[in-house]
Design an enzyme around this catalytic site. Sequence first.
Site, PDB file in Angstrom:
ATOM      1  N   CYS A 170      27.993  74.934  58.883  1.00 25.18           N
ATOM      2  CA  CYS A 170      27.752  74.141  60.096  1.00 25.18           C
ATOM      3  C   CYS A 170      26.948  74.899  61.163  1.00 25.18           C
ATOM      4  O   CYS A 170      26.026  74.352  61.766  1.00 25.18           O
ATOM      5  CB  CYS A 170      29.077  73.665  60.687  1.00 25.18           C
ATOM      6  SG  CYS A 170      30.437  74.833  60.478  1.00 25.18           S
TER       7      CYS A 170
ATOM      8  N   HIS B  94      30.317  72.685  67.884  1.00 22.34           N
ATOM      9  CA  HIS B  94      30.022  74.112  67.974  1.00 22.34           C
ATOM     10  C   HIS B  94      28.894  74.306  68.993  1.00 22.34           C
ATOM     11  O   HIS B  94      27.920  73.547  69.008  1.00 22.34           O
ATOM     12  CB  HIS B  94      29.505  74.654  66.638  1.00 22.34           C
ATOM     13  CG  HIS B  94      30.529  74.739  65.541  1.00 22.34           C
ATOM     14  ND1 HIS B  94      31.869  74.461  65.697  1.00 22.34           N
ATOM     15  CD2 HIS B  94      30.374  75.124  64.243  1.00 22.34           C
ATOM     16  CE1 HIS B  94      32.497  74.657  64.535  1.00 22.34           C
ATOM     17  NE2 HIS B  94      31.609  75.044  63.647  1.00 22.34           N
TER      18      HIS B  94
HETATM   19  O1  25A Z   1      36.794  77.109  51.054  1.00 22.61           O
HETATM   20  P1  25A Z   1      35.844  76.702  52.128  1.00 22.61           P
HETATM   21  O2  25A Z   1      34.560  76.172  51.616  1.00 22.61           O
HETATM   22  O3  25A Z   1      35.626  77.788  53.144  1.00 22.61           O
HETATM   23  O4  25A Z   1      36.568  75.463  52.896  1.00 22.61           O
HETATM   24  C1  25A Z   1      37.838  75.588  53.505  1.00 22.61           C
HETATM   25  C2  25A Z   1      38.247  74.309  54.160  1.00 22.61           C
HETATM   26  O5  25A Z   1      37.272  73.958  55.103  1.00 22.61           O
HETATM   27  C3  25A Z   1      37.153  72.542  55.168  1.00 22.61           C
HETATM   28  C4  25A Z   1      38.142  71.917  54.251  1.00 22.61           C
HETATM   29  O6  25A Z   1      39.405  71.627  54.931  1.00 22.61           O
HETATM   30  C5  25A Z   1      38.358  73.073  53.289  1.00 22.61           C
HETATM   31  O7  25A Z   1      39.609  72.981  52.654  1.00 22.61           O
HETATM   32  N1  25A Z   1      35.757  72.303  54.872  1.00 22.61           N
HETATM   33  C6  25A Z   1      35.091  72.145  53.719  1.00 22.61           C
HETATM   34  N2  25A Z   1      33.788  72.030  53.928  1.00 22.61           N
HETATM   35  C7  25A Z   1      33.608  72.112  55.252  1.00 22.61           C
HETATM   36  C8  25A Z   1      32.481  72.072  56.123  1.00 22.61           C
HETATM   37  N3  25A Z   1      31.228  71.923  55.695  1.00 22.61           N
HETATM   38  C9  25A Z   1      34.858  72.289  55.844  1.00 22.61           C
HETATM   39  N4  25A Z   1      35.014  72.402  57.149  1.00 22.61           N
HETATM   40  C10 25A Z   1      33.921  72.346  57.914  1.00 22.61           C
HETATM   41  N5  25A Z   1      32.690  72.201  57.447  1.00 22.61           N
HETATM   42  P2  25A Z   1      39.958  70.138  55.291  1.00 22.61           P
HETATM   43  O8  25A Z   1      41.385  70.257  55.650  1.00 22.61           O
HETATM   44  O9  25A Z   1      39.072  69.453  56.247  1.00 22.61           O
HETATM   45  O10 25A Z   1      39.827  69.311  53.968  1.00 22.61           O
HETATM   46  C11 25A Z   1      40.541  69.588  52.842  1.00 22.61           C
HETATM   47  C12 25A Z   1      40.299  68.365  51.936  1.00 22.61           C
HETATM   48  O11 25A Z   1      40.073  68.846  50.615  1.00 22.61           O
HETATM   49  C13 25A Z   1      41.113  68.360  49.766  1.00 22.61           C
HETATM   50  N6  25A Z   1      41.422  69.358  48.776  1.00 22.61           N
HETATM   51  C14 25A Z   1      41.762  70.646  48.970  1.00 22.61           C
HETATM   52  N7  25A Z   1      41.938  71.280  47.805  1.00 22.61           N
HETATM   53  C15 25A Z   1      41.704  70.381  46.839  1.00 22.61           C
HETATM   54  C16 25A Z   1      41.373  69.147  47.441  1.00 22.61           C
HETATM   55  N8  25A Z   1      41.094  68.068  46.747  1.00 22.61           N
HETATM   56  C17 25A Z   1      41.126  68.170  45.406  1.00 22.61           C
HETATM   57  N9  25A Z   1      41.416  69.305  44.759  1.00 22.61           N
HETATM   58  C18 25A Z   1      41.721  70.416  45.419  1.00 22.61           C
HETATM   59  N10 25A Z   1      42.009  71.543  44.764  1.00 22.61           N
HETATM   60  C19 25A Z   1      42.248  68.078  50.690  1.00 22.61           C
HETATM   61  O12 25A Z   1      43.111  67.136  50.190  1.00 22.61           O
HETATM   62  C20 25A Z   1      41.538  67.537  51.921  1.00 22.61           C
HETATM   63  O13 25A Z   1      41.197  66.206  51.715  1.00 22.61           O
HETATM   64  P3  25A Z   1      44.634  67.516  50.050  1.00 22.61           P
HETATM   65  O14 25A Z   1      45.227  66.400  49.308  1.00 22.61           O
HETATM   66  O15 25A Z   1      44.746  68.914  49.434  1.00 22.61           O
HETATM   67  O16 25A Z   1      45.199  67.624  51.491  1.00 22.61           O
HETATM   68  C21 25A Z   1      45.291  66.407  52.259  1.00 22.61           C
HETATM   69  C22 25A Z   1      45.952  66.713  53.586  1.00 22.61           C
HETATM   70  O17 25A Z   1      47.017  67.660  53.407  1.00 22.61           O
HETATM   71  C23 25A Z   1      46.949  68.671  54.383  1.00 22.61           C
HETATM   72  N11 25A Z   1      47.054  69.949  53.685  1.00 22.61           N
HETATM   73  C24 25A Z   1      46.041  70.698  53.254  1.00 22.61           C
HETATM   74  N12 25A Z   1      46.528  71.810  52.696  1.00 22.61           N
HETATM   75  C25 25A Z   1      47.862  71.765  52.789  1.00 22.61           C
HETATM   76  C26 25A Z   1      48.217  70.560  53.420  1.00 22.61           C
HETATM   77  N13 25A Z   1      49.488  70.217  53.653  1.00 22.61           N
HETATM   78  C27 25A Z   1      50.452  71.055  53.265  1.00 22.61           C
HETATM   79  N14 25A Z   1      50.194  72.222  52.649  1.00 22.61           N
HETATM   80  C28 25A Z   1      48.924  72.613  52.397  1.00 22.61           C
HETATM   81  N15 25A Z   1      48.689  73.790  51.786  1.00 22.61           N
HETATM   82  C29 25A Z   1      45.674  68.534  55.093  1.00 22.61           C
HETATM   83  O18 25A Z   1      45.937  68.366  56.486  1.00 22.61           O
HETATM   84  C30 25A Z   1      44.948  67.346  54.511  1.00 22.61           C
HETATM   85  O19 25A Z   1      44.636  66.406  55.505  1.00 22.61           O
HETATM   86  O1  L14 Z   2      31.477  77.813  55.220  1.00 30.97           O
HETATM   87  O2  L14 Z   2      36.434  77.650  60.001  1.00 30.97           O
HETATM   88  O3  L14 Z   2      31.203  75.716  55.661  1.00 30.97           O
HETATM   89  O4  L14 Z   2      34.909  76.750  61.270  1.00 30.97           O
HETATM   90  C1  L14 Z   2      32.755  75.924  57.767  1.00 30.97           C
HETATM   91  C2  L14 Z   2      33.822  75.910  58.789  1.00 30.97           C
HETATM   92  C3  L14 Z   2      33.742  77.994  56.775  1.00 30.97           C
HETATM   93  C4  L14 Z   2      34.813  77.939  57.837  1.00 30.97           C
HETATM   94  C5  L14 Z   2      31.859  76.762  55.740  1.00 30.97           C
HETATM   95  C6  L14 Z   2      35.284  77.213  60.180  1.00 30.97           C
HETATM   96  C7  L14 Z   2      33.128  76.665  56.515  1.00 30.97           C
HETATM   97  C8  L14 Z   2      34.277  77.288  59.080  1.00 30.97           C
END
Ligand code: 25A
Ligand code: L14
Length: 345
Positions: free
Chosen positions: A130, A243
């Site tokens: 982002c 941001h």
């Molecule tokens: O690894 P990265 O790339 O650095 O990304 C880390 C996190 O950043 C967000 C996203 O979080 C991601 O998990 N993200 C990704 N791209 C982004 C971007 N470009 C970004 N943020 C900013 N810019 P998120 O909370 O917004 O979204 C997570 C979603 O992904 C689903 N998910 C996760 N693991 C999965 C999966 N789906 C399929 N297979 C997998 N292995 C997740 O669905 C959510 O839709 P969910 O079912 O896992 O969770 C739904 C709700 O449950 C809550 N929750 C999340 N983790 C936990 C939890 N509750 C309890 N325990 C947990 N451990 C969340 O609030 C979610 O709403």
């Molecule tokens: O790499 O926590 O796209 O604000 C973007 C959101 C990493 C984490 C990515 C954050 C994510 C970041």
Amino acid sequence: MSREYKVGVLGASGAVGREVLNCLEDRGFPYSQVKALASARSAGTKLEFAGGEITVEEVTPDSFKDLDLAIFSAGAAASREYAPMAAKSGCPVVDNSSCWRMDERVPLVVPEVNARVLAQHKGIIANPNCSTIQMLVALKPIYDAVGIKRIVVSTYQAVSGTGQKAIEELAEQTRQIFNCRDIVREVYPHRIAFNCLPQIDSFTDNGYTKEEMKMVNETLKIFGDDSIRISATCVRVPVFYGHSEAIWIETARHIEPGAARELMSRSPGILVVDEPENLKYPMAIDAAGRDEVFVGRVRADISTDNGLTMWVVSDNLRKGAATNAVEIAELLIRDPELLKTNWTW
Ligand code: 25A
Ligand code: L14
């Protein structure tokens, strides 16, 4: 009749995924079906979409077989597992995670900056970080006009970037402070309410964080120019959406702030808000919910000859993630050559 597409959204229940659904709707994306996918944790959850509701399904290796394209925002681990499966089954993926961005097989795309590299895709296309996206949309017209030798940037990043749980943590800690209760922290290593954290993501060996190095490496890849020197400091601030970035650049040739402002105001995706005499400049509260990159405070850097400094703000969940991904999807469907399925991942 023009074609309609079956679109999958992995991570649909997350902060970015919900915004992807909003963008598909707001921008009138031509879909015949939208499939909301997430982990088993969210299966059965109902999400608002297009005036009605859609139910989240658990993702499986078969989820992508009948889809025309998919947008992923479920984090790096889910992307590592499912993006190759989708690509192999002929469903191109626009991936929001950090997993594939630096992979040589994967184009890293900001439509305003390097849409042409999309032609090289092999089924997986990466959406940049982002903070990188909004910086490059703002700098692109200046880069094209006079060249950029060096960038020094400090970011002020909203908690929504971390996901839904971080949004709740800032709200909850704020209530805890006003009610004189103990402060609970789960997502961030320190309290975020009424505080600034000079750490986003984990630290690397050179003392910079991963988020800071993403801004460096992704910028070089997207501009396709290894000669730019870049240093970033990424800071988490207690803001929900949007941001902000203080950016200093050294250009290869001289440019006056007025000329830079003029170039930026004519460039796609940028809105210049720069009237200090009327106290007008970009702010996160105004950028939230919008798709543009807002630029203001453009001025000559008094510490160097060919220096410019500016303040750049954008909604990290919209242009920083969902909007940029949906724009890439729009480019894919506009050109049948790009949606072709004769690649091999
Ligand atoms: O690894 P990265 O790339 O650095 O990304 C880390 C996190 O950043 C967000 C996203 O979080 C991601 O998990 N993200 C990704 N791209 C982004 C971007 N470009 C970004 N943020 C900013 N810019 P998120 O909370 O917004 O979204 C997570 C979603 O992904 C689903 N998910 C996760 N693991 C999965 C999966 N789906 C399929 N297979 C997998 N292995 C997740 O669905 C959510 O839709 P969910 O079912 O896992 O969770 C739904 C709700 O449950 C809550 N929750 C999340 N983790 C936990 C939890 N509750 C309890 N325990 C947990 N451990 C969340 O609030 C979610 O709403
Ligand atoms: O790499 O926590 O796209 O604000 C973007 C959101 C990493 C984490 C990515 C954050 C994510 C970041």
